[in-house]
Design a protein around this motif. Structure first.
Motif, PDB file in Angstrom:
ATOM      1  N   ALA A 147      79.730 -83.347-101.924  1.00 54.84           N
ATOM      2  CA  ALA A 147      79.525 -84.689-101.373  1.00 54.84           C
ATOM      3  C   ALA A 147      78.727 -85.560-102.337  1.00 54.84           C
ATOM      4  N   TYR A 148      77.872 -84.932-103.096  1.00 54.49           N
ATOM      5  CA  TYR A 148      77.037 -85.629-104.076  1.00 54.49           C
ATOM      6  C   TYR A 148      77.849 -86.066-105.305  1.00 54.49           C
ATOM      7  N   GLU A 149      79.038 -85.474-105.492  1.00 56.88           N
ATOM      8  CA  GLU A 149      79.946 -85.775-106.596  1.00 56.88           C
ATOM      9  C   GLU A 149      79.286 -85.624-107.968  1.00 56.88           C
ATOM     10  N   PRO A 150      78.764 -84.438-108.258  1.00 56.45           N
ATOM     11  CA  PRO A 150      78.138 -84.218-109.572  1.00 56.45           C
ATOM     12  C   PRO A 150      79.189 -84.062-110.661  1.00 56.45           C
ATOM     13  N   GLU A 151      78.778 -84.264-111.900  1.00 53.39           N
ATOM     14  CA  GLU A 151      79.669 -84.072-113.043  1.00 53.39           C
ATOM     15  C   GLU A 151      79.691 -82.617-113.489  1.00 53.39           C
ATOM     16  N   ALA A 152      78.692 -81.855-113.068  1.00 53.68           N
ATOM     17  CA  ALA A 152      78.639 -80.426-113.393  1.00 53.68           C
ATOM     18  C   ALA A 152      78.137 -79.664-112.180  1.00 53.68           C
ATOM     19  N   LEU A 153      78.638 -78.461-112.011  1.00 47.44           N
ATOM     20  CA  LEU A 153      78.250 -77.606-110.891  1.00 47.44           C
ATOM     21  C   LEU A 153      77.696 -76.301-111.449  1.00 47.44           C
ATOM     22  N   LEU A 154      76.450 -75.993-111.134  1.00 46.94           N
ATOM     23  CA  LEU A 154      75.790 -74.769-111.599  1.00 46.94           C
ATOM     24  C   LEU A 154      75.675 -73.795-110.435  1.00 46.94           C
ATOM     25  N   LEU A 155      76.232 -72.608-110.610  1.00 50.14           N
ATOM     26  CA  LEU A 155      76.242 -71.590-109.561  1.00 50.14           C
ATOM     27  C   LEU A 155      75.329 -70.438-109.971  1.00 50.14           C
ATOM     28  N   ASP A 156      74.270 -70.230-109.219  1.00 53.36           N
ATOM     29  CA  ASP A 156      73.272 -69.209-109.543  1.00 53.36           C
ATOM     30  C   ASP A 156      73.504 -67.978-108.677  1.00 53.36           C
ATOM     31  N   GLU A 157      74.131 -66.939-109.257  1.00 52.40           N
ATOM     32  CA  GLU A 157      74.468 -65.710-108.522  1.00 52.40           C
ATOM     33  C   GLU A 157      75.092 -66.070-107.165  1.00 52.40           C
ATOM     34  N   PRO A 158      76.234 -66.754-107.153  1.00 51.79           N
ATOM     35  CA  PRO A 158      76.764 -67.327-105.913  1.00 51.79           C
ATOM     36  C   PRO A 158      77.153 -66.322-104.841  1.00 51.79           C
ATOM     37  N   PHE A 159      77.356 -65.052-105.216  1.00 48.16           N
ATOM     38  CA  PHE A 159      77.795 -64.078-104.214  1.00 48.16           C
ATOM     39  C   PHE A 159      76.753 -62.990-103.939  1.00 48.16           C
ATOM     40  N   SER A 160      75.576 -63.130-104.509  1.00 49.09           N
ATOM     41  CA  SER A 160      74.571 -62.069-104.388  1.00 49.09           C
ATOM     42  C   SER A 160      74.030 -61.940-102.963  1.00 49.09           C
ATOM     43  N   ALA A 161      74.075 -63.022-102.184  1.00 52.19           N
ATOM     44  CA  ALA A 161      73.518 -62.990-100.826  1.00 52.19           C
ATOM     45  C   ALA A 161      74.535 -62.530 -99.788  1.00 52.19           C
ATOM     46  N   LEU A 162      75.747 -62.196-100.224  1.00 54.69           N
ATOM     47  CA  LEU A 162      76.809 -61.858 -99.287  1.00 54.69           C
ATOM     48  C   LEU A 162      76.971 -60.354 -99.150  1.00 54.69           C
ATOM     49  N   ASP A 163      77.357 -59.911 -97.955  1.00 51.10           N
ATOM     50  CA  ASP A 163      77.653 -58.498 -97.738  1.00 51.10           C
ATOM     51  C   ASP A 163      78.844 -58.089 -98.591  1.00 51.10           C
ATOM     52  N   SER A 164      78.828 -56.851 -99.073  1.00 49.69           N
ATOM     53  CA  SER A 164      79.857 -56.396-100.002  1.00 49.69           C
ATOM     54  C   SER A 164      81.262 -56.470 -99.410  1.00 49.69           C
ATOM     55  N   HIS A 165      81.404 -56.228 -98.106  1.00 47.70           N
ATOM     56  CA  HIS A 165      82.741 -56.223 -97.510  1.00 47.70           C
ATOM     57  C   HIS A 165      83.319 -57.628 -97.373  1.00 47.70           C
TER      58      HIS A 165
END
Length: 349
Positions: A147-165
């Protein structure tokens, strides 16, 4: 679209020294915990200030220590997805998405509705974060950034907080969302499969330093250094010495490897991934070992086989991984001969 990063920053027991460039393809930063991945992202976003160096994004200087340039985070047009998502627990999904938007009430309403539809959050707009699953929270966080419409998107360990399944399903889902994003995407992770799946280009970090960067698949096929080989998951690495232009003696495995590949003069080690061995009928062919099996570990989808070179008392342990059906269907289950394919030999410094 381009990003150039060359920065240094000293900490009490850690020095960050990172250099890489990217031309707009999905870019990954891979490294173990404590290697400086997240700190690099924060410097790009402006959340941390390097001691020296330059950060240039799309020909716009975000940071230059010599010219005393340090653009404020809110003026860098960069979105940052934190590991924890950094959502406000006392706000609903739509309130979190609206947070930070600077537009008229009507325009804000239209944009929020668009984000709710885009990220499949219809019906959840008035839910608080405690009422949402981890995957739903991630979609809210991504919707807020989009929604902020940034020119760059930085993803910091995007899946680390999710359950493995849930991870594989959500990885696919996020990748589909990112296809709709036209800006620069940079992801940091310590998971090799994530960076291999998502990122065209890659920088490998270790102990605060970028030790190699370039095309992701090229790095996984030719890591070039011992540190990089370990980080991309090479299980078998040994010191070596050059015997002749086409022969290398491998100290820990007590074997002479023959190769037609050009051998770098500064080579100090060789490596081979655990999945790269090939089963042979005997050890008559070059680069083949008669294997003494030490133990077999039964893993979920494969066997991990620890072995050493039977022909040598000095051989150290190696690891071979093979799918269960391939191992169980062997015609010769009395002896094991493994060949190191020439194209699979890592020549390392």
């Amino acid at each position: 679209m381009s990003l150039s990063v060359s920065i240094k920053k000293k900490f009490r027991d850690f020095n960050l020294d990172v250099n890489f460039e990217n031309d707009g393809d999905y870019f990954g930063i891979l490294g173990p915990s404590g290697s400086g991945k997240s700190m690099t992202l924060k410097c790009i976003a402006g959340l941390e200030t390097p001691d020296e160096g330059r950060i240039i994004f799309n020909d716009r200087v975000l940071f230059d220590s010599q010219k005393n340039i340090n653009i404020k985070p809110q003026d860098r047009k960069i979105g940052y997805l934190f590991q924890s998502y950094a959502l406000f627990p006392n706000m609903t999904a739509e309130q979190n998405i609206a947070c930070g938007l600077k537009s008229s009430k009507e325009d804000k309403k239209i944009k929020i509705r668009k984000m709710l539809e885009l990220f499949h959050l219809d019906g959840l707009e008035r839910k608080y974060m405690s009422q949402l699953s981890g995957g739903q929270q991630q979609r809210v966080a991504l919707a807020r950034i989009f929604a902020y419409e940034p020119e760059a998107l930085l993803l910091d360990e995007p899946f680390s907080a999710l359950d493995s399944h849930l991870k594989e399903e959500l990885q696919t889902e996020v990748f589909e969302f990112l296809k709709l994003y036209k800006g620069h995407v940079l992801m940091v992770t310590h998971q090799r499969d994530e960076v291999y799946k998502f990122c065209k280009n890659l920088a490998v970090l270790n102990k605060g330093k970028s030790i190699i960067y370039g095309d992701t698949k090229v790095i996984f096929n030719e890591p070039r250094t011992v540190e990089a080989a370990k980080i991309i998951g090479c299980n078998n690495i040994s010191p070596c010495r050059i015997i002749s232009p086409g022969q290398i003696f491998v100290n820990d495995w007590d074997i002479v490897l023959q190769t037609e590949k050009s051998i770098p003069e500064n080579i100090t080690h060789v490596g081979i991934k655990a999945h790269s061995f090939k089963i042979a009928d005997n050890n008559d062919d070059p680069n083949t070992m008669d294997c003494e099996i030490i133990n077999i570990t039964d893993e979920l989808f494969e066997y991990s086989i620890a072995f050493k070179n039977r022909a040598s008392e000095n051989s150290k342990k190696l690891i071979y991984k093979i799918k269960k059906n391939e191992w169980d269907s062997r015609t010769n289950n009395v002896k094991l001969f493994l060949q190191i394919p020439e194209e699979s030999i890592f020549m390392l410094t």
